[in-house]
Write a protein that holds these residues in place. Structure first.
Motif, PDB file in Angstrom:
ATOM      1  N   GLY A  84       0.794  -1.231   0.000  1.00  0.00           N
ATOM      2  CA  GLY A  84       0.000   0.000   0.000  1.00  0.00           C
ATOM      3  C   GLY A  84       0.824   1.277   0.000  1.00  0.00           C
ATOM      4  O   GLY A  84       0.273   2.371   0.158  1.00  0.00           O
ATOM      5  N   LYS A  85       2.122   1.163  -0.190  1.00  0.00           N
ATOM      6  CA  LYS A  85       3.011   2.333  -0.198  1.00  0.00           C
ATOM      7  C   LYS A  85       3.526   2.592  -1.606  1.00  0.00           C
ATOM      8  O   LYS A  85       3.355   1.768  -2.502  1.00  0.00           O
ATOM      9  CB  LYS A  85       4.211   2.096   0.732  1.00  0.00           C
ATOM     10  N   GLU A  86       4.179   3.733  -1.803  1.00  0.00           N
ATOM     11  CA  GLU A  86       4.842   4.036  -3.065  1.00  0.00           C
ATOM     12  C   GLU A  86       6.319   3.715  -2.927  1.00  0.00           C
ATOM     13  O   GLU A  86       6.835   3.549  -1.824  1.00  0.00           O
ATOM     14  CB  GLU A  86       4.630   5.504  -3.434  1.00  0.00           C
ATOM     15  N   HIS A  87       7.013   3.639  -4.061  1.00  0.00           N
ATOM     16  CA  HIS A  87       8.408   3.234  -4.051  1.00  0.00           C
ATOM     17  C   HIS A  87       9.335   4.323  -3.519  1.00  0.00           C
ATOM     18  O   HIS A  87       9.190   5.494  -3.834  1.00  0.00           O
ATOM     19  CB  HIS A  87       8.882   2.868  -5.461  1.00  0.00           C
ATOM     20  N   GLY A  88      10.321   3.905  -2.767  1.00  0.00           N
ATOM     21  CA  GLY A  88      11.463   4.737  -2.434  1.00  0.00           C
ATOM     22  C   GLY A  88      11.486   5.335  -1.055  1.00  0.00           C
ATOM     23  O   GLY A  88      10.501   5.856  -0.565  1.00  0.00           O
ATOM     24  N   ILE A  89      12.643   5.257  -0.459  1.00  0.00           N
ATOM     25  CA  ILE A  89      12.873   5.846   0.864  1.00  0.00           C
ATOM     26  C   ILE A  89      12.791   7.369   0.812  1.00  0.00           C
ATOM     27  O   ILE A  89      12.482   8.021   1.798  1.00  0.00           O
ATOM     28  CB  ILE A  89      14.234   5.356   1.447  1.00  0.00           C
ATOM     29  N   ASN A  90      13.021   7.947  -0.375  1.00  0.00           N
ATOM     30  CA  ASN A  90      12.936   9.403  -0.542  1.00  0.00           C
ATOM     31  C   ASN A  90      11.569   9.855  -1.048  1.00  0.00           C
ATOM     32  O   ASN A  90      11.412  10.991  -1.467  1.00  0.00           O
ATOM     33  CB  ASN A  90      14.038   9.892  -1.491  1.00  0.00           C
ATOM     34  N   ASN A  91      10.592   8.995  -0.995  1.00  0.00           N
ATOM     35  CA  ASN A  91       9.224   9.305  -1.404  1.00  0.00           C
ATOM     36  C   ASN A  91       8.404   9.503  -0.131  1.00  0.00           C
ATOM     37  O   ASN A  91       8.410   8.633   0.747  1.00  0.00           O
ATOM     38  CB  ASN A  91       8.679   8.144  -2.246  1.00  0.00           C
ATOM     39  N   ALA A  92       7.695  10.611  -0.026  1.00  0.00           N
ATOM     40  CA  ALA A  92       6.903  10.895   1.174  1.00  0.00           C
ATOM     41  C   ALA A  92       5.841   9.828   1.429  1.00  0.00           C
ATOM     42  O   ALA A  92       5.414   9.637   2.567  1.00  0.00           O
ATOM     43  CB  ALA A  92       6.241  12.266   1.049  1.00  0.00           C
ATOM     44  N   ASN A  93       5.412   9.106   0.391  1.00  0.00           N
ATOM     45  CA  ASN A  93       4.416   8.047   0.530  1.00  0.00           C
ATOM     46  C   ASN A  93       5.051   6.655   0.516  1.00  0.00           C
ATOM     47  O   ASN A  93       4.383   5.670   0.256  1.00  0.00           O
ATOM     48  CB  ASN A  93       3.374   8.157  -0.590  1.00  0.00           C
ATOM     49  N   GLY A  94       6.338   6.590   0.748  1.00  0.00           N
ATOM     50  CA  GLY A  94       7.058   5.321   0.703  1.00  0.00           C
ATOM     51  C   GLY A  94       7.695   5.033   2.037  1.00  0.00           C
ATOM     52  O   GLY A  94       7.442   5.722   3.013  1.00  0.00           O
ATOM     53  N   PRO A  95       8.526   4.054   2.047  1.00  0.00           N
ATOM     54  CA  PRO A  95       8.896   3.150   0.968  1.00  0.00           C
ATOM     55  C   PRO A  95       8.021   1.904   0.953  1.00  0.00           C
ATOM     56  O   PRO A  95       7.288   1.633   1.903  1.00  0.00           O
ATOM     57  CB  PRO A  95      10.333   2.772   1.312  1.00  0.00           C
ATOM     58  N   HIS A  96       8.132   1.132  -0.145  1.00  0.00           N
ATOM     59  CA  HIS A  96       7.528  -0.197  -0.177  1.00  0.00           C
ATOM     60  C   HIS A  96       8.195  -1.036   0.908  1.00  0.00           C
ATOM     61  O   HIS A  96       9.388  -0.882   1.155  1.00  0.00           O
ATOM     62  CB  HIS A  96       7.847  -0.921  -1.495  1.00  0.00           C
ATOM     63  N   PRO A  97       7.482  -1.984   1.498  1.00  0.00           N
ATOM     64  CA  PRO A  97       8.155  -2.919   2.397  1.00  0.00           C
ATOM     65  C   PRO A  97       9.248  -3.713   1.674  1.00  0.00           C
ATOM     66  O   PRO A  97      10.237  -4.113   2.283  1.00  0.00           O
ATOM     67  CB  PRO A  97       7.032  -3.850   2.860  1.00  0.00           C
ATOM     68  N   GLY A  98       9.074  -3.939   0.376  1.00  0.00           N
ATOM     69  CA  GLY A  98      10.046  -4.697  -0.406  1.00  0.00           C
ATOM     70  C   GLY A  98      11.235  -3.899  -0.902  1.00  0.00           C
ATOM     71  O   GLY A  98      12.115  -4.439  -1.568  1.00  0.00           O
ATOM     72  N   ASP A  99      11.287  -2.604  -0.605  1.00  0.00           N
ATOM     73  CA  ASP A  99      12.436  -1.778  -0.994  1.00  0.00           C
ATOM     74  C   ASP A  99      13.585  -2.041  -0.032  1.00  0.00           C
ATOM     75  O   ASP A  99      13.477  -1.789   1.165  1.00  0.00           O
ATOM     76  CB  ASP A  99      12.092  -0.285  -0.935  1.00  0.00           C
ATOM     77  N   LEU A 100      14.672  -2.552  -0.562  1.00  0.00           N
ATOM     78  CA  LEU A 100      15.861  -2.800   0.241  1.00  0.00           C
ATOM     79  C   LEU A 100      16.960  -1.854  -0.216  1.00  0.00           C
ATOM     80  O   LEU A 100      16.889  -1.288  -1.312  1.00  0.00           O
ATOM     81  CB  LEU A 100      16.305  -4.260   0.070  1.00  0.00           C
ATOM     82  N   PRO A 101      18.010  -1.676   0.573  1.00  0.00           N
ATOM     83  CA  PRO A 101      19.111  -0.796   0.158  1.00  0.00           C
ATOM     84  C   PRO A 101      19.832  -1.360  -1.073  1.00  0.00           C
ATOM     85  O   PRO A 101      19.830  -2.572  -1.313  1.00  0.00           O
ATOM     86  CB  PRO A 101      20.062  -0.816   1.363  1.00  0.00           C
TER      87      PRO A 101
END
Length: 174
Positions: free
Chosen positions: A90-107
């Motif tokens: 339910g999130k948007e992509h990216g740690i630099n996205n105010a509506n993120g990050p996805h749980p699946g976004d890894l470094p």
């Protein structure tokens, strides 16, 4: 007297706390050519945090995006598109996205000149089983994808990380 002591010892053992083994799962990573590239291991810790260990070889040197994808399927002939999009929760992509990050976004991960990648990190927005947040082992499973380029940590939906170069389905040991 011996029977009483034996019964007391047995009762004590039955009431002693049992330390459950931490749940774990592994993704066996393979490239588009089917060659083995190593593993990604997941361990659900007692604190609820998911511990992720990546050990891969025979990779192109440089920076690469690494993501958890929503479906446990790795069809190399289709460029690993069978794994679906990022595990978004339910999130948007990216740690630099105010509506993120996805749980699946890894470094991003960084492969040395020898083609070897070894890294570990913790994920607080993922879990292994159905009872936890964003479970990797849900009804359609999950996959780990290594991308050709680094993630820009902002662009939705996938961070412009490029082609999918390796994939592994997250599975519990049998």
């Amino acid at each position: 007297m011996t029977r009483i002591l034996f019964a007391a010892a047995a009762a004590t053992l039955m009431c002693a706390p049992v330390h459950a083994q931490e749940a774990s799962a592994t993704a066996r990573m393979a490239g588009a050519d089917g060659a083995d590239n190593g593993t990604v291991t997941f361990t659900q810790t007692k604190s609820g945090v998911l511990h992720i260990v990546v050990e891969m070889t025979n990779l192109a040197p440089g920076s690469h995006g690494l993501h958890i994808h929503e479906t446990g399927a790795c069809d190399a002939a289709g460029g690993f598109k069978s794994a679906g999009g990022h595990y978004a929760g339910g999130k948007e992509h990216g740690i630099n996205n105010a509506n993120g990050p996805h749980p699946g976004d890894l470094p991003n991960v960084h492969v040395g000149g020898n083609g070897v990648l070894k890294v570990e990190f913790f994920a607080t927005q993922l879990s292994l089983g159905e009872g936890g947040a964003n479970p990797l082992l849900d009804s359609d499973g999950s996959a780990v994808i290594l991308h050709a380029e680094p993630d820009d940590y902002a662009s939705d939906p996938a961070g412009h990380a490029g082609n999918r170069v390796a994939c592994g389905v997250v599975e519990q040991p049998s």
